[in-house]
Design a protein around this motif. Structure first.
Motif, PDB file in Angstrom:
ATOM      1  N   ASP A  62       0.775  -1.304  -0.092  1.00 34.75           N
ATOM      2  CA  ASP A  62       0.052  -0.012  -0.112  1.00 34.75           C
ATOM      3  C   ASP A  62       0.883   1.147   0.030  1.00 34.75           C
ATOM      4  N   VAL A  64       0.265   4.949   1.613  1.00 31.50           N
ATOM      5  CA  VAL A  64      -0.713   5.453   2.545  1.00 31.50           C
ATOM      6  C   VAL A  64      -0.265   6.990   2.462  1.00 31.50           C
ATOM      7  N   ASN A  66      -0.694  10.986   3.436  1.00 32.11           N
ATOM      8  CA  ASN A  66      -0.977  11.523   4.547  1.00 32.11           C
ATOM      9  C   ASN A  66      -1.716  12.709   4.360  1.00 32.11           C
ATOM     10  N   ASP A  82      -5.284   4.835   1.803  1.00 27.11           N
ATOM     11  CA  ASP A  82      -4.409   3.971   1.350  1.00 27.11           C
ATOM     12  C   ASP A  82      -4.873   3.431  -0.094  1.00 27.11           C
ATOM     13  N   LYS A 242       8.793  -0.524   5.322  1.00 30.73           N
ATOM     14  CA  LYS A 242       8.156   0.774   4.983  1.00 30.73           C
ATOM     15  C   LYS A 242       9.327   1.947   4.483  1.00 30.73           C
ATOM     16  N   GLY A 273       3.738  10.786   2.191  1.00 33.40           N
ATOM     17  CA  GLY A 273       2.994   9.337   2.558  1.00 33.40           C
ATOM     18  C   GLY A 273       3.984   8.562   2.790  1.00 33.40           C
ATOM     19  N   ARG A 278       4.155  -5.230   1.607  1.00 35.14           N
ATOM     20  CA  ARG A 278       3.683  -6.250   2.769  1.00 35.14           C
ATOM     21  C   ARG A 278       3.819  -7.559   2.280  1.00 35.14           C
TER      22      ARG A 278
END
Length: 342
Positions: A62, A64, A66, A82, A242, A273, A278
């Motif tokens: 993903d 993400v 902000n 997301d 990340k 972001g 994952r």
């Protein structure tokens, strides 16, 4: 007769356009075919593989956002939320079997998709600046690296002095033993336009959250030749990895048409972001296998600048894609990701 003449004229113009695109009318012009051919190693291209960055492994996850990126671009990808990603860790080599320690440049291809169906694709590498200033220079660099002619490299660096900076980085910058510890930089300049219609040149980068543990080429060479793929598979299986995405804003005097020239570190940047990897996916039948990470595929709110590389990369990537997909039967079997870590 007039109608036939009109048809003939249209066909003639089309034929000329085709001949020009193919380079037949200007044999010295750099074409996608010439650029891709220059990437071939001495034994020829590995059939079924990408013509460069041939060694790699897929991932999903993903992005993400902000919300901070909305001040820079109206692209939906910067609204808080997301968004699914498909990407690929890779090494800058045409050899899919190259030992990890023999390849200095590492890359990340990335696709982010928003609910409205818009797509952002980007291809980034770990050096902080590019090796040469023009696509023609890149083509000449590929040829000189394979040349055995005396003085070929000296003549090249005289004509392209910016390459010396890249060579210094390649010799002195620390190595890492994990993709998760690498920064990935989009070295080309693009234009972001916000909802108020204000446009500004930018570059972006991904900074790892994982602690960076410097190593050496010699230490990496003592590990398995495919260590990076095995390591990232194990690491992501243990926990998502990340990277923070930062967008750097250019000042009026900053060069936007030369990725070999970094912008000053003092330039303002905005953290927009977090990229979260994952799952590691096998490449042969995975989601990135048939993805062409064309850097000119951009959502509304982003556009190309006067940097000549995105267009050159787009056409070369298309050429590479067409070649490798036509050679699908030659692509070797690859173990699933869960088997790689055994």
């Amino acid at each position: 007769m007039l109608g036939f003449a009109m048809i003939g004229a249209v066909l003639g113009i089309s034929a000329c356009a085709f001949a020009y695109t193919a380079g037949w009318l200007s044999p010295d012009r750099l074409t996608p075919a010439k650029l891709v051919s220059a990437l071939a190693p001495p034994g020829g291209h590995a059939l079924g593989h990408r013509r460069n960055h041939a060694k790699g492994i897929c991932f999903t996850g993903d992005f993400v956002a902000n919300g901070a990126g909305q001040a820079l671009s109206r692209a939906q990808v910067f609204t808080p939320g997301d968004f699914p990603i498909v990407g690929r860790f890779n090494l800058g080599t045409p050899n899919p079997n190259a030992p990890d320690a023999t390849v200095r440049v590492r890359g990340m291809g990335l696709q982010i998709t928003t609910p409205g169906g818009q797509v952002w694709r980007t291809a980034m590498i770990n050096p902080p600046f590019f090796s040469v200033s023009t696509p023609q220079g890149f083509y000449e660099m590929q040829n000189v690296l394979k040349s055995k002619a005396p003085g070929a490299m000296k003549a090249f660096t005289t004509a392209h002095p910016e390459f010396t900076n890249f060579a210094t980085w390649a010799r002195s910058a620390p190595w890492t033993s994990s993709y998760a510890e690498d920064s990935f930089n989009g070295l080309n300049a693009f234009i972001f336009t916000n909802s108020a219609g204000i446009s500004r040149p930018v570059r972006w980068s991904l900074k790892p959250e994982a602690p960076i543990v410097p190593t050496t080429q010699e230490a990496l060479a003592k590990l398995a030749p495919d260590y990076l793929e095995r390591e990232i598979t194990s690491r992501v299986a243990a926990a998502p990895q990340k990277w923070k995405m930062r967008v750097t804003l250019a000042e009026p005097d900053d060069p936007t048409n030369d990725p070999s020239k970094p912008w000053p570190e003092a330039r303002p940047s905005v953290e927009v972001g977090t990229l979260i990897v994952r799952r590691i996916e096998q490449e042969r039948d995975g989601p990135c296998r048939d993805l062409n990470f064309d850097p000119t595929i951009l959502p509304d709110g982003m556009s190309v600048s006067d940097d000549p590389f995105p267009a050159a990369r787009s056409s070369a990537y298309a050429r590479s894609y067409n070649l490798r997909t036509s050679e699908a039967k030659d692509y070797p079997y690859q173990l699933p990701a869960e088997e790689i870590q055994k």
